[in-house]
Design an enzyme around this catalytic site. Structure first.
Site, PDB file in Angstrom:
ATOM      1  N   TYR A  44      42.729  46.758  34.271  1.00 31.52           N
ATOM      2  CA  TYR A  44      42.398  47.341  32.970  1.00 31.52           C
ATOM      3  C   TYR A  44      42.241  46.161  32.010  1.00 31.52           C
ATOM      4  O   TYR A  44      43.076  45.918  31.151  1.00 31.52           O
ATOM      5  CB  TYR A  44      43.493  48.315  32.517  1.00 31.52           C
ATOM      6  CG  TYR A  44      43.595  49.506  33.433  1.00 31.52           C
ATOM      7  CD1 TYR A  44      42.862  50.664  33.179  1.00 31.52           C
ATOM      8  CD2 TYR A  44      44.368  49.454  34.589  1.00 31.52           C
ATOM      9  CE1 TYR A  44      42.923  51.750  34.054  1.00 31.52           C
ATOM     10  CE2 TYR A  44      44.428  50.532  35.465  1.00 31.52           C
ATOM     11  CZ  TYR A  44      43.709  51.669  35.191  1.00 31.52           C
ATOM     12  OH  TYR A  44      43.757  52.734  36.053  1.00 31.52           O
ATOM     13  N   ARG A  45      41.140  45.435  32.236  1.00 32.68           N
ATOM     14  CA  ARG A  45      40.917  44.206  31.475  1.00 32.68           C
ATOM     15  C   ARG A  45      39.515  44.151  30.867  1.00 32.68           C
ATOM     16  O   ARG A  45      39.140  43.144  30.273  1.00 32.68           O
ATOM     17  CB  ARG A  45      41.154  42.991  32.375  1.00 32.68           C
ATOM     18  CG  ARG A  45      40.223  42.908  33.556  1.00 32.68           C
ATOM     19  CD  ARG A  45      40.723  42.025  34.681  1.00 32.68           C
ATOM     20  NE  ARG A  45      41.065  40.672  34.324  1.00 32.68           N
ATOM     21  CZ  ARG A  45      41.452  39.751  35.217  1.00 32.68           C
ATOM     22  NH1 ARG A  45      41.551  40.062  36.504  1.00 32.68           N
ATOM     23  NH2 ARG A  45      41.764  38.533  34.831  1.00 32.68           N
ATOM     24  N   TYR A  63      37.062  34.674  44.147  1.00 31.24           N
ATOM     25  CA  TYR A  63      36.146  35.804  43.944  1.00 31.24           C
ATOM     26  C   TYR A  63      36.900  37.120  43.884  1.00 31.24           C
ATOM     27  O   TYR A  63      37.763  37.407  44.718  1.00 31.24           O
ATOM     28  CB  TYR A  63      35.120  35.846  45.080  1.00 31.24           C
ATOM     29  CG  TYR A  63      34.192  37.031  45.015  1.00 31.24           C
ATOM     30  CD1 TYR A  63      33.273  37.150  43.978  1.00 31.24           C
ATOM     31  CD2 TYR A  63      34.224  38.023  45.990  1.00 31.24           C
ATOM     32  CE1 TYR A  63      32.419  38.238  43.903  1.00 31.24           C
ATOM     33  CE2 TYR A  63      33.366  39.110  45.934  1.00 31.24           C
ATOM     34  CZ  TYR A  63      32.469  39.215  44.879  1.00 31.24           C
ATOM     35  OH  TYR A  63      31.633  40.298  44.817  1.00 31.24           O
ATOM     36  N   GLY A  96      47.501  32.096  47.308  1.00 36.78           N
ATOM     37  CA  GLY A  96      46.443  31.105  47.147  1.00 36.78           C
ATOM     38  C   GLY A  96      46.658  30.225  45.930  1.00 36.78           C
ATOM     39  O   GLY A  96      46.394  29.013  45.964  1.00 36.78           O
ATOM     40  N   ASP A  97      47.132  30.821  44.844  1.00 34.28           N
ATOM     41  CA  ASP A  97      47.419  30.044  43.636  1.00 34.28           C
ATOM     42  C   ASP A  97      48.577  29.078  43.871  1.00 34.28           C
ATOM     43  O   ASP A  97      48.580  27.960  43.359  1.00 34.28           O
ATOM     44  CB  ASP A  97      47.756  30.974  42.470  1.00 34.28           C
ATOM     45  CG  ASP A  97      46.635  31.946  42.162  1.00 34.28           C
ATOM     46  OD1 ASP A  97      45.463  31.565  42.325  1.00 34.28           O
ATOM     47  OD2 ASP A  97      46.934  33.088  41.762  1.00 34.28           O
TER      48      ASP A  97
END
Length: 328
Positions: free
Chosen positions: A105-106, A167, A268-269
């Site tokens: 919700y961005r 992505y 991944g971060d």
């Protein structure tokens, strides 16, 4: 002149509301801070680096929560408040033991208004590394322009640019991502992607695997294309299969650390934070991979996007699990 910080990153941080089961069934939600760039910021700060995060939040309690959490991690927070737009929100649903679903919700959020002025403030005083992701570029045309501008300004100032493709299919199409990232990649020295994201930055990879022969051939082809664009290190994240790095000198590989997987969100971060922190510490490529897979192992074996990320003295807790890396 010594740069003001080691690492600058900019993007949208959101409030993440986590459910331990199907959201439709109701139950309790726990509130966390989420965002690829702030995840990397926390990871690098815990590993001893001076880090700045720049973004836009709404004038709301959610934004206050994000600022409090990031400042509590010792991060230099340089933010702008939008009096009209709200801070972004994400719901995370643990649908099964192996599947987590995200609901964003961005749209038109405060974070999507990131602009050139924010970039200028973020880079004021200098930095050694600027870390960007494709997520920010996907938020709005304005944010996309800000990402390209940041990469351009940083490279002109002699700041190393790191770009993680990251992505998100719920934010934009592959064609949209490919077109936008093509304008940013030439500024990047370090390009980070999962194996299924390489085709977004190396177009020839969109051919079938049968034509290319194997994933190894595909990665080598992608790396060569990216080297021609000026990228120096092509870092490939493979999850449980470990990670690899392609440089002009050859390929390095590192297996994943064998741990019990609890929560893969943010892994991944965490890898990226470990890799960049080792780069800042002057480690060679093998050392960067080593720390990257260690940080990723901490992330997947603890709950939360970043809450379980290690501090420098904790890396040895899992260090003995590393079997080494291979250069081919």
């Amino acid at each position: 002149m010594t740069p003001a910080v080691d690492l600058v990153t900019l993007g949208e941080s959101m409030v993440s509301l986590r459910a331990g089961g199907p959201i439709s069934a109701g139950g309790c939600l726990s509130m966390h801070v989420a965002g690829a760039e702030s995840n990397v910021a926390v990871g690098a700060a815990r590993l001893g680096h001076r880090v700045r995060w720049t973004g836009v939040i709404g004038s709301d309690p959610q934004g206050e929560f994000i600022l409090r959490q990031l400042r509590g991690e010792g991060i230099d927070v340089l933010h702008r408040e939008d009096a009209v737009r709200s801070t972004g929100v994400m719901f995370l649903e643990q649908r099964t033991a192996d599947i987590t679903r995200a609901y964003y919700y961005r749209s038109a959020s405060a974070g999507s208004t990131l602009n050139r002025g924010d970039v200028d403030e973020a880079l004021a005083g200098g930095a050694r590394v600027l870390h960007l992701t494709g997520i920010t570029a996907a938020l709005s045309p304005q944010a996309q322009e800000a990402v390209e501008y940041a990469a351009s300004q940083a490279k002109s100032a002699g700041i190393l640019v790191s770009l993680d493709v990251n992505y998100r299919s719920k934010l934009w199409s592959r064609d949209e991502a490919r077109a936008a990232l093509a304008r940013v990649v030439p500024y990047a020295s370090v390009l980070i992607a999962s194996d299924d994201e390489l085709g977004l930055v190396a177009p020839d990879l969109e051919r079938s695997q049968a034509e290319l022969g194997s994933w190894e051939t595909a990665e080598v082809l992608a790396a060569k294309q990216l080297f021609d664009l000026g990228v120096q290190e092509v870092v490939v994240k493979r999850g449980a299969a470990g990670a690899g790095v392609h440089t002009a000198e050859g390929r390095h590989e590192a297996p994943a650390v064998p741990v019990t997987s609890i929560d893969t969100v943010g892994a991944g971060d965490a890898f990226t934070a470990g890799y960049l922190s080792a780069l800042l510490d002057g480690e060679n490529v093998a050392g960067r991979l080593h720390r990257g897979v260690l940080a990723g192992a901490f992330a997947v074996s603890t709950a939360g996007d970043w809450e379980g990320l290690p501090r420098t003295g904790e890396l040895a807790l899992l260090g003995n699990h590393i079997a080494g890396s291979t250069q081919r």
